[in-house]
Scaffold this motif. Structure first.
Motif, PDB file in Angstrom:
ATOM      1  N   ASN A 165      12.354   4.835   2.787  1.00 48.83           N
ATOM      2  CA  ASN A 165      11.329   3.767   2.201  1.00 48.83           C
ATOM      3  C   ASN A 165      12.343   2.942   1.523  1.00 48.83           C
ATOM      4  N   ILE A 166      11.992   1.360   1.791  1.00 53.29           N
ATOM      5  CA  ILE A 166      12.884   0.336   0.956  1.00 53.29           C
ATOM      6  C   ILE A 166      11.777  -0.511   0.328  1.00 53.29           C
ATOM      7  N   ALA A 167      11.950  -0.938  -0.729  1.00 54.94           N
ATOM      8  CA  ALA A 167      10.800  -1.931  -1.302  1.00 54.94           C
ATOM      9  C   ALA A 167      11.871  -2.990  -2.186  1.00 54.94           C
ATOM     10  N   ILE A 168      11.310  -4.486  -1.978  1.00 58.03           N
ATOM     11  CA  ILE A 168      11.837  -5.548  -2.505  1.00 58.03           C
ATOM     12  C   ILE A 168      10.800  -6.476  -3.205  1.00 58.03           C
ATOM     13  N   PRO A 169      11.178  -7.195  -4.179  1.00 62.09           N
ATOM     14  CA  PRO A 169      10.009  -7.961  -4.918  1.00 62.09           C
ATOM     15  C   PRO A 169      10.312  -9.268  -4.034  1.00 62.09           C
ATOM     16  N   VAL A 170       8.791 -10.096  -4.015  1.00 66.15           N
ATOM     17  CA  VAL A 170       8.834 -11.357  -3.855  1.00 66.15           C
ATOM     18  C   VAL A 170       8.369 -12.299  -4.915  1.00 66.15           C
ATOM     19  N   TYR A 171       8.910 -13.533  -5.106  1.00 64.86           N
ATOM     20  CA  TYR A 171       8.621 -14.329  -6.004  1.00 64.86           C
ATOM     21  C   TYR A 171       7.904 -15.589  -5.661  1.00 64.86           C
ATOM     22  N   ASN A 172       7.201 -16.281  -6.518  1.00 62.82           N
ATOM     23  CA  ASN A 172       6.545 -17.335  -6.151  1.00 62.82           C
ATOM     24  C   ASN A 172       7.143 -18.701  -6.724  1.00 62.82           C
ATOM     25  N   PHE A 173       6.438 -19.899  -6.731  1.00 62.53           N
ATOM     26  CA  PHE A 173       6.730 -21.049  -7.284  1.00 62.53           C
ATOM     27  C   PHE A 173       6.813 -21.080  -8.932  1.00 62.53           C
ATOM     28  N   GLU A 174       6.267 -20.018  -9.565  1.00 65.46           N
ATOM     29  CA  GLU A 174       6.212 -19.820 -10.903  1.00 65.46           C
ATOM     30  C   GLU A 174       7.291 -19.053 -11.344  1.00 65.46           C
ATOM     31  N   ASN A 175       8.049 -18.737 -10.562  1.00 69.84           N
ATOM     32  CA  ASN A 175       9.319 -17.678 -10.659  1.00 69.84           C
ATOM     33  C   ASN A 175       8.789 -16.254 -11.217  1.00 69.84           C
ATOM     34  N   ARG A 176       7.727 -15.887 -10.682  1.00 68.41           N
ATOM     35  CA  ARG A 176       7.253 -14.576 -11.191  1.00 68.41           C
ATOM     36  C   ARG A 176       6.982 -13.752  -9.994  1.00 68.41           C
ATOM     37  N   VAL A 177       7.144 -12.323  -9.982  1.00 66.86           N
ATOM     38  CA  VAL A 177       6.968 -11.542  -8.920  1.00 66.86           C
ATOM     39  C   VAL A 177       5.202 -11.729  -8.697  1.00 66.86           C
ATOM     40  N   VAL A 178       5.231 -11.995  -7.085  1.00 65.78           N
ATOM     41  CA  VAL A 178       3.962 -12.027  -6.781  1.00 65.78           C
ATOM     42  C   VAL A 178       3.411 -11.029  -5.953  1.00 65.78           C
ATOM     43  N   GLY A 179       4.310 -10.180  -5.623  1.00 61.11           N
ATOM     44  CA  GLY A 179       3.916  -9.272  -4.697  1.00 61.11           C
ATOM     45  C   GLY A 179       5.486  -8.255  -4.279  1.00 61.11           C
ATOM     46  N   VAL A 180       5.222  -7.035  -3.883  1.00 61.26           N
ATOM     47  CA  VAL A 180       6.364  -5.955  -3.330  1.00 61.26           C
ATOM     48  C   VAL A 180       6.013  -6.007  -1.979  1.00 61.26           C
ATOM     49  N   VAL A 181       7.161  -6.215  -0.878  1.00 64.13           N
ATOM     50  CA  VAL A 181       7.208  -5.827   0.510  1.00 64.13           C
ATOM     51  C   VAL A 181       7.958  -4.559   0.579  1.00 64.13           C
ATOM     52  N   ALA A 182       7.779  -3.942   1.677  1.00 67.22           N
ATOM     53  CA  ALA A 182       8.401  -2.611   1.988  1.00 67.22           C
ATOM     54  C   ALA A 182       8.512  -2.172   3.242  1.00 67.22           C
ATOM     55  N   VAL A 183       9.489  -1.454   3.721  1.00 71.99           N
ATOM     56  CA  VAL A 183       9.652  -1.056   5.095  1.00 71.99           C
ATOM     57  C   VAL A 183       9.832   0.584   5.030  1.00 71.99           C
ATOM     58  N   SER A 184       9.610   1.014   6.166  1.00 73.20           N
ATOM     59  CA  SER A 184       9.749   2.491   6.179  1.00 73.20           C
ATOM     60  C   SER A 184      10.323   2.769   7.463  1.00 73.20           C
ATOM     61  N   ARG A 185      11.307   3.408   7.703  1.00 71.86           N
ATOM     62  CA  ARG A 185      12.065   3.911   8.900  1.00 71.86           C
ATOM     63  C   ARG A 185      12.521   5.455   8.907  1.00 71.86           C
ATOM     64  N   LEU A 186      12.730   5.916  10.204  1.00 71.53           N
ATOM     65  CA  LEU A 186      13.399   7.137  10.098  1.00 71.53           C
ATOM     66  C   LEU A 186      14.895   7.336   9.335  1.00 71.53           C
ATOM     67  N   HIS A 187      15.011   8.186   8.738  1.00 68.56           N
ATOM     68  CA  HIS A 187      16.324   8.168   7.870  1.00 68.56           C
ATOM     69  C   HIS A 187      17.313   8.795   8.766  1.00 68.56           C
ATOM     70  N   THR A 188      18.503   8.103   8.867  1.00 67.04           N
ATOM     71  CA  THR A 188      19.866   8.672   9.418  1.00 67.04           C
ATOM     72  C   THR A 188      20.659   8.738   8.464  1.00 67.04           C
ATOM     73  N   SER A 189      21.191   7.576   7.736  1.00 67.80           N
ATOM     74  CA  SER A 189      22.521   7.972   6.954  1.00 67.80           C
ATOM     75  C   SER A 189      22.298   6.743   5.622  1.00 67.80           C
ATOM     76  N   MET A 190      22.776   7.042   4.615  1.00 67.79           N
ATOM     77  CA  MET A 190      22.857   6.196   3.506  1.00 67.79           C
ATOM     78  C   MET A 190      23.570   5.011   3.618  1.00 67.79           C
ATOM     79  N   GLU A 191      24.482   4.809   4.599  1.00 69.08           N
ATOM     80  CA  GLU A 191      25.287   3.691   5.255  1.00 69.08           C
ATOM     81  C   GLU A 191      24.297   3.039   5.965  1.00 69.08           C
ATOM     82  N   ASP A 192      23.406   3.427   6.804  1.00 69.86           N
ATOM     83  CA  ASP A 192      22.570   2.530   7.635  1.00 69.86           C
ATOM     84  C   ASP A 192      21.325   2.280   6.754  1.00 69.86           C
ATOM     85  N   THR A 193      21.095   2.907   5.572  1.00 74.98           N
ATOM     86  CA  THR A 193      19.925   2.393   4.705  1.00 74.98           C
ATOM     87  C   THR A 193      20.679   1.206   3.910  1.00 74.98           C
TER      88      THR A 193
END
Length: 239
Positions: free
Chosen positions: A186-214
């Motif tokens: 699972n990977i999550a990253i913040p999203v910012y808006n025009f007020e320079n604040r975190v407006v949300g977090v988006v994430a993805v999930s995928r079958l784990h293969t290796s840390m290099e791939d991650t």
């Protein structure tokens, strides 16, 4: 301005019912909310007549969220710049890399709600996450950790290990193994808006293969976060 007690109670009832897809009885609702039975009954009948709730089991009279609330939620989905901006970019990324994608927002200060979910046909995992799912904690999930690390509005309120926070800030994302066999990355990253604040977090999930791939996937996903933030008017620097 003083809060309206009746409105707060109705919202508490709707939130409680939304967390129980199998439905709740009158008794379960008024006991859980420590509310007089007659008061809870009156509120439930009003909501029922407005199609905000309905009986999932007419014999047991278990209440679930109704069509009116779905319609209201649909309007929010259409009007939310965060959702309409992120959804197509998340879909494009997920289809390319075989991921499941999610968009979340922080509500009521201490809760996280999933406002968009997409599962790519190329995904090799099934995520049991639906729109409307609420997390009540920031500390026991990767999305919450992302908010805790990047969202300045909850800085000092939500506790996170300082060394862990530093590592997250340096990378610009949160990654965590999940699933019963730790087979999902699972990977999550913040999203910012025009007020320079975190407006949300988006994430993805995928079958784990290796840390290099991650690491490679996270690097590409951060670019998606940048695109969403830029389209929401963010002008600052993103790692």
């Amino acid at each position: 301005m003083k809060d309206n007690r009746s409105v707060n109670r109705i919202l508490a009832i709707l939130e409680l019912i939304s967390k129980n897809p199998d439905g709740l009885t009158l008794g379960e609702i008024y006991r859980e909310l420590d509310m007089p039975k007659a008061t809870a009954y009156d509120f439930l009948q009003t909501l029922y007549k407005a199609d905000a709730i309905y009986y999932k089991d007419p014999f047991r009279k278990t209440y679930v969220i109704g069509s009116k609330m779905y319609a209201i939620g649909s309007v929010y989905t259409k009007n939310s710049n965060f959702i309409t901006t992120s959804a197509p970019l998340l879909k494009q990324f997920s289809d390319e890399y075989g991921c499941n994608a999610f968009a979340t927002k922080r509500i009521n200060g201490d809760k996280i709600v999933f406002v968009h979910v997409y599962q790519s046909p190329q995904s090799q995992i099934v995520s049991h996450v639906e729109v409307g799912l609420i997390y009540n904690s920031f500390s026991d999930n990767f999305v919450g950790e992302c908010y805790a690390a990047f969202d300045k509005k909850i800085e000092g309120v939500v506790r996170i290990d300082e060394s862990k926070k530093k590592d997250i800030l340096n990378k610009g994302y949160v990654c965590e193994l999940g699933g019963e066999l730790n087979h999902v990355m699972n990977i999550a990253i913040p999203v910012y808006n025009f007020e320079n604040r975190v407006v949300g977090v988006v994430a993805v999930s995928r079958l784990h293969t290796s840390m290099e791939d991650t690491q490679a996937l996270a690097k590409q996903f951060k670019e998606v976060g940048k695109q969403i933030s830029r389209r929401l008017g963010y002008l600052g620097d993103i790692l």
